[in-house]
Each structure stands twice: as C-alpha cells, then as structure tokens.
Motif scaffolding. Sequence first.
Motif, PDB file in Angstrom:
ATOM      1  N   ARG A 133      65.291  32.516  74.842  1.00 40.33           N
ATOM      2  CA  ARG A 133      65.319  32.328  73.484  1.00 40.33           C
ATOM      3  C   ARG A 133      66.919  32.938  72.882  1.00 40.33           C
ATOM      4  N   PHE A 134      67.325  33.699  73.643  1.00 42.44           N
ATOM      5  CA  PHE A 134      68.556  34.374  73.173  1.00 42.44           C
ATOM      6  C   PHE A 134      69.708  33.497  73.994  1.00 42.44           C
ATOM      7  N   MET A 135      69.449  32.420  74.520  1.00 43.73           N
ATOM      8  CA  MET A 135      70.261  31.597  75.462  1.00 43.73           C
ATOM      9  C   MET A 135      70.382  30.231  75.049  1.00 43.73           C
ATOM     10  N   PRO A 136      71.386  29.933  74.318  1.00 43.69           N
ATOM     11  CA  PRO A 136      71.553  28.262  73.640  1.00 43.69           C
ATOM     12  C   PRO A 136      71.458  27.344  74.983  1.00 43.69           C
ATOM     13  N   PHE A 137      71.049  26.288  74.920  1.00 43.06           N
ATOM     14  CA  PHE A 137      70.776  25.288  75.815  1.00 43.06           C
ATOM     15  C   PHE A 137      69.452  25.899  76.664  1.00 43.06           C
ATOM     16  N   PHE A 138      69.422  27.075  77.217  1.00 47.40           N
ATOM     17  CA  PHE A 138      68.444  27.371  78.185  1.00 47.40           C
ATOM     18  C   PHE A 138      67.026  27.396  77.387  1.00 47.40           C
ATOM     19  N   ARG A 139      67.151  27.883  75.863  1.00 47.99           N
ATOM     20  CA  ARG A 139      66.056  28.099  75.211  1.00 47.99           C
ATOM     21  C   ARG A 139      65.290  26.716  74.919  1.00 47.99           C
ATOM     22  N   THR A 140      66.100  25.737  74.800  1.00 47.31           N
ATOM     23  CA  THR A 140      65.736  24.491  74.831  1.00 47.31           C
ATOM     24  C   THR A 140      64.967  23.869  76.071  1.00 47.31           C
ATOM     25  N   PHE A 141      65.480  24.277  77.255  1.00 49.31           N
ATOM     26  CA  PHE A 141      65.139  23.681  78.526  1.00 49.31           C
ATOM     27  C   PHE A 141      63.946  24.520  78.918  1.00 49.31           C
ATOM     28  N   ALA A 142      63.829  25.897  78.866  1.00 50.70           N
ATOM     29  CA  ALA A 142      62.754  26.761  79.340  1.00 50.70           C
ATOM     30  C   ALA A 142      61.629  26.083  79.027  1.00 50.70           C
ATOM     31  N   PRO A 143      60.894  25.704  77.662  1.00 47.89           N
ATOM     32  CA  PRO A 143      59.600  25.515  77.460  1.00 47.89           C
ATOM     33  C   PRO A 143      59.404  23.880  78.067  1.00 47.89           C
ATOM     34  N   PHE A 144      60.460  23.162  78.133  1.00 50.79           N
ATOM     35  CA  PHE A 144      60.315  21.655  78.881  1.00 50.79           C
ATOM     36  C   PHE A 144      59.983  21.950  80.325  1.00 50.79           C
ATOM     37  N   ILE A 145      60.842  22.787  80.954  1.00 51.63           N
ATOM     38  CA  ILE A 145      60.391  23.100  82.424  1.00 51.63           C
ATOM     39  C   ILE A 145      59.062  23.531  82.762  1.00 51.63           C
ATOM     40  N   ALA A 146      58.591  24.783  81.841  1.00 58.24           N
ATOM     41  CA  ALA A 146      57.633  25.360  81.807  1.00 58.24           C
ATOM     42  C   ALA A 146      56.336  24.275  81.711  1.00 58.24           C
ATOM     43  N   GLY A 147      56.709  23.194  80.977  1.00 57.19           N
ATOM     44  CA  GLY A 147      55.673  22.202  80.706  1.00 57.19           C
ATOM     45  C   GLY A 147      55.427  21.134  81.847  1.00 57.19           C
ATOM     46  N   THR A 148      56.510  21.146  82.774  1.00 56.16           N
ATOM     47  CA  THR A 148      56.501  20.344  83.940  1.00 56.16           C
ATOM     48  C   THR A 148      55.580  21.152  85.093  1.00 56.16           C
ATOM     49  N   GLY A 149      54.942  22.224  84.788  1.00 57.58           N
ATOM     50  CA  GLY A 149      54.179  22.513  85.925  1.00 57.58           C
ATOM     51  C   GLY A 149      54.260  24.213  86.305  1.00 57.58           C
ATOM     52  N   HIS A 150      55.167  24.950  85.541  1.00 61.44           N
ATOM     53  CA  HIS A 150      55.430  26.325  85.921  1.00 61.44           C
ATOM     54  C   HIS A 150      54.272  27.260  85.279  1.00 61.44           C
ATOM     55  N   MET A 151      53.811  26.784  84.212  1.00 61.14           N
ATOM     56  CA  MET A 151      53.013  27.851  83.411  1.00 61.14           C
ATOM     57  C   MET A 151      51.784  27.034  82.839  1.00 61.14           C
ATOM     58  N   ASN A 152      50.657  27.450  82.868  1.00 61.05           N
ATOM     59  CA  ASN A 152      49.489  27.072  81.805  1.00 61.05           C
ATOM     60  C   ASN A 152      49.744  27.378  80.630  1.00 61.05           C
ATOM     61  N   PHE A 153      49.024  26.518  79.520  1.00 62.46           N
ATOM     62  CA  PHE A 153      49.460  26.568  78.159  1.00 62.46           C
ATOM     63  C   PHE A 153      48.988  27.813  77.567  1.00 62.46           C
ATOM     64  N   GLY A 154      47.929  28.595  77.835  1.00 63.39           N
ATOM     65  CA  GLY A 154      47.477  29.788  77.418  1.00 63.39           C
ATOM     66  C   GLY A 154      48.600  30.809  77.725  1.00 63.39           C
ATOM     67  N   LYS A 155      49.242  31.005  78.763  1.00 63.28           N
ATOM     68  CA  LYS A 155      50.232  32.110  79.241  1.00 63.28           C
ATOM     69  C   LYS A 155      51.541  31.790  78.419  1.00 63.28           C
ATOM     70  N   PHE A 156      51.679  30.268  78.635  1.00 63.16           N
ATOM     71  CA  PHE A 156      52.772  29.952  77.788  1.00 63.16           C
ATOM     72  C   PHE A 156      52.971  30.343  76.166  1.00 63.16           C
ATOM     73  N   THR A 157      51.834  30.114  75.679  1.00 66.59           N
ATOM     74  CA  THR A 157      51.737  30.382  74.142  1.00 66.59           C
ATOM     75  C   THR A 157      51.723  32.032  73.816  1.00 66.59           C
ATOM     76  N   LEU A 158      51.229  32.867  74.569  1.00 64.24           N
ATOM     77  CA  LEU A 158      51.568  34.145  74.605  1.00 64.24           C
ATOM     78  C   LEU A 158      53.044  34.489  74.460  1.00 64.24           C
ATOM     79  N   TRP A 159      53.910  34.021  75.526  1.00 58.32           N
ATOM     80  CA  TRP A 159      55.180  34.453  75.691  1.00 58.32           C
ATOM     81  C   TRP A 159      56.017  33.716  74.655  1.00 58.32           C
ATOM     82  N   ASN A 160      55.515  32.523  74.067  1.00 61.77           N
ATOM     83  CA  ASN A 160      56.343  31.665  73.272  1.00 61.77           C
ATOM     84  C   ASN A 160      56.219  32.464  71.994  1.00 61.77           C
ATOM     85  N   VAL A 161      54.824  33.039  71.420  1.00 65.13           N
ATOM     86  CA  VAL A 161      54.984  33.873  70.320  1.00 65.13           C
ATOM     87  C   VAL A 161      55.859  34.879  70.360  1.00 65.13           C
TER      88      VAL A 161
END
Length: 247
Positions: A133-161
């Motif tokens: 979140r505190f790194m430009p470019f990477f904050r845009t790509f991290a959720p994208f990479i998570a969505g390609t298979g690194h993390m289920n949505f529930g866990k992602f949502t917790l860290w996202n918030v």
Amino acid sequence: MGIIEFFINLLKDPRGFIAGWIITLGPIWVYSPLFLIVFVETGLVFFPFLPGDSLLFAVGVFSADGGGLNLAASLIVFYAAAILGNTSNYWIARFLGHRIIDSGKVKALTAERMAKLDHFFEKYGGLTIVITRFMPFFRTFAPFIAGTGHMNFGKFTLWNVIGGVSWVSLFVLTGYFFGGVPFVQEHFEVIVLGIVAVSVAPAFIGAIKGALSSRKKAKETGVAADEDELEEERQMRQELSGEEDRS
C-alpha cells in the motif's frame, strides 16, 4: 488537456486542483474526483502512476479548520476508494488476469515486478497487501497478483481493509496535523514532490538491484539477461495457472 498531462499537473500542484474543485463543485461533490482518482489508481491495473500519496496528504491539509473539507468525510471517502479499488483489481485479475498479462499491454507489469511480488507473497503472505500500500506501482499490482491465485477472497479482504485504512490514515492525518505549519505552507510543492520521491524510492532501488543482479547472473552463467527473464516469466505463469486451478 491530455490525461497524462492532467495527472502530471495534478502531481505537481494537488493543492491548486483541490482548491479549484472545492470552488467549482462545492464541499460535497468535490469528493467525487478525489474518490475516482484513488479508486482508479488502486482498482485498475492500467493506471499505476496516479499520485495517491501526495493527493491524500493535500486532502488532509484541506481537511483542517477553514480548508473547505471535512476530516471525517475525507477519511471515509478515501477508505472506501482504497478498499473498493483493491477489491475491483482483485476480481479483474480473477477473471482476466492471465489474459492481461499475456497481452503485454500493461508495460509496467514487468516480469521483474511480478517476481518481486511473488517473493513478497512467499515471505509475508497476506501482509504483502498492507506493505505494498505504501509503494507506488506495487500497490496497484499486489491485489492483481493476489487475484491470479495467491490468496482467497476472504483473507484478501481482511488485509485489504487493514492496508487501506492504514495508508489513508497515515497520509491524510499527516496533512491534517502538519499542513498548517508555516514551513509546510511555504514549501508545499517541494514537500509533495518529496513525498513522491520517498514513496517511489523502494521501487527505484529495487529496479536497480534487479538490473545489476540480472547483469551479474548473465556474466556468471553466460545466458543473456532477457532470455533468462523470459524463462522465469514462463515458469511463473505456469505456477500461477496451477495455483488458480487449485483454488
């Protein structure tokens, strides 16, 4: 005004743009473009260059007494923009991730950045969503990479918030408490550019280290760096596909 020119000018003078929007749109509708900019930066993988950090800081300055914005409203609007943006990014990747990567249209989504994010996910797990979140470019790509298979949505949502609330709170509240200091007022543009420079520094340093590492590896192995990167990217895509199938 072209879109690139617009964002360059916004990056250089967020205070001027926000002041103009307050006058033109009023104290309520002014939040519309502010929400949209942060949402697009975090929600669409095609726009990783938007000035999120400096914009949040400037909004914090205008949220102080007499600035035209309300602190509680600013925080709520940006919390929503950051969290919903990442959520949108995750689901875009979930359905279209590999097509976007294979198309090569997102030039900023390089094999090197993907490998670095893979390393972050392996080392930090879900905390990657907060750190980037505190790194430009990477904050845009991290959720994208998570969505390609690194993390289920529930866990992602917790860290996202957690990440969204932390990021927005830091920059908005910093602007709110320190924006009225005379030194900050007199050197606002310089401070904004300093925020951008500090934010971009980790990615810039990482790119230099990656380039030096690739050159060193090429000399040691006799394999051209670009050929080596292509092979790594091919293997990475196979792994991501396997993980997505399992999920």
